[in-house]
Scaffold this active site. Structure first.
Site, PDB file in Angstrom:
ATOM      1  N   LEU A  97      40.770  36.884  81.772  1.00  0.00           N
ATOM      2  CA  LEU A  97      41.394  37.034  83.092  1.00  0.00           C
ATOM      3  C   LEU A  97      40.962  38.311  83.802  1.00  0.00           C
ATOM      4  O   LEU A  97      41.299  38.509  84.971  1.00  0.00           O
ATOM      5  CB  LEU A  97      42.922  37.048  82.950  1.00  0.00           C
ATOM      6  CG  LEU A  97      43.583  35.801  82.397  1.00  0.00           C
ATOM      7  CD1 LEU A  97      45.088  36.010  82.280  1.00  0.00           C
ATOM      8  CD2 LEU A  97      43.264  34.593  83.268  1.00  0.00           C
ATOM      9  N   ARG A  98      40.236  39.172  83.116  1.00  0.00           N
ATOM     10  CA  ARG A  98      39.917  40.474  83.723  1.00  0.00           C
ATOM     11  C   ARG A  98      39.126  40.313  85.025  1.00  0.00           C
ATOM     12  O   ARG A  98      39.456  40.914  86.037  1.00  0.00           O
ATOM     13  CB  ARG A  98      39.163  41.378  82.752  1.00  0.00           C
ATOM     14  CG  ARG A  98      39.050  42.791  83.333  1.00  0.00           C
ATOM     15  CD  ARG A  98      38.487  43.777  82.338  1.00  0.00           C
ATOM     16  NE  ARG A  98      38.673  45.141  82.785  1.00  0.00           N
ATOM     17  CZ  ARG A  98      37.955  45.730  83.729  1.00  0.00           C
ATOM     18  NH1 ARG A  98      37.006  45.069  84.356  1.00  0.00           N
ATOM     19  NH2 ARG A  98      38.198  46.981  84.070  1.00  0.00           N
ATOM     20  N   LYS A  99      38.085  39.514  84.984  1.00  0.00           N
ATOM     21  CA  LYS A  99      37.269  39.353  86.195  1.00  0.00           C
ATOM     22  C   LYS A  99      38.089  38.783  87.354  1.00  0.00           C
ATOM     23  O   LYS A  99      38.053  39.335  88.457  1.00  0.00           O
ATOM     24  CB  LYS A  99      36.044  38.488  85.912  1.00  0.00           C
ATOM     25  CG  LYS A  99      35.123  38.373  87.112  1.00  0.00           C
ATOM     26  CD  LYS A  99      33.865  37.615  86.796  1.00  0.00           C
ATOM     27  CE  LYS A  99      32.986  37.553  88.036  1.00  0.00           C
ATOM     28  NZ  LYS A  99      31.754  36.810  87.797  1.00  0.00           N
ATOM     29  N   VAL A 102      40.542  41.658  88.516  1.00  0.00           N
ATOM     30  CA  VAL A 102      39.978  42.912  89.008  1.00  0.00           C
ATOM     31  C   VAL A 102      38.931  42.697  90.104  1.00  0.00           C
ATOM     32  O   VAL A 102      38.881  43.448  91.068  1.00  0.00           O
ATOM     33  CB  VAL A 102      39.383  43.731  87.832  1.00  0.00           C
ATOM     34  CG1 VAL A 102      38.691  44.985  88.318  1.00  0.00           C
ATOM     35  CG2 VAL A 102      40.470  44.085  86.837  1.00  0.00           C
TER      36      VAL A 102
END
Length: 141
Positions: A97-99, A102
């Site tokens: 989920l980071r991409k 962010v």
């Protein structure tokens, strides 16, 4: 001899209770509104940072193979038996989920409760317990 930065690992693990509390409150009170949407978003982001930071400290301190991605950090720690399969599966999904959180934040669906939000507090608490056990075991504390 290993140099494991236990202080920095502990600082990050100590952040987990507040992150877990935010996730719990967001899940329990979910109304699809912007405020809880932002709480969820930030708590998920902080959870990602905690697990990747701790994972990186373990990789560096115990001289594990180099990681090429956030997913790889989780895979290496799992291969080294830092945490079990259940935690690994959830953390692998979490770091994915980071991409979106962010870099693609403009399209994140803030009005939807993410499926990880209600289960992540227990996963994060289990992660902290298993990391502490691993460090104790490996360093002979």
């Amino acid at each position: 001899m290993y140099y494991v930065n236990e202080e920095q690992i502990q600082l990050r693990l100590d952040a987990i209770p507040e992150i877990a509390e935010a996730l719990n409150k967001a899940a329990e009170s979910w109304d699809g509104g912007v405020m809880l949407g932002m709480v969820q978003e930030r708590a998920l982001h902080l959870a990602i940072e905690v697990v990747t930071d701790v994972g990186s400290y373990l990789i560096d301190g115990f001289i594990m193979r180099d990681a090429s991605s956030y997913e790889d950090i989780m895979e290496i720690n799992h291969e080294e038996k830092v945490f079990d399969d259940e935690i690994y599966g959830a953390l692998r999904e979490l770091v994915g989920l980071r991409k979106p959180l962010v870099q693609e934040y403009y399209s994140w669906k803030r009005d939807e409760l993410h499926p990880l939000t209600p289960v992540l507090p227990d996963i994060l608490n289990g992660f902290a317990v298993q990391v502490r056990e691993y460090v104790r075991r490996e360093l002979g504390h």
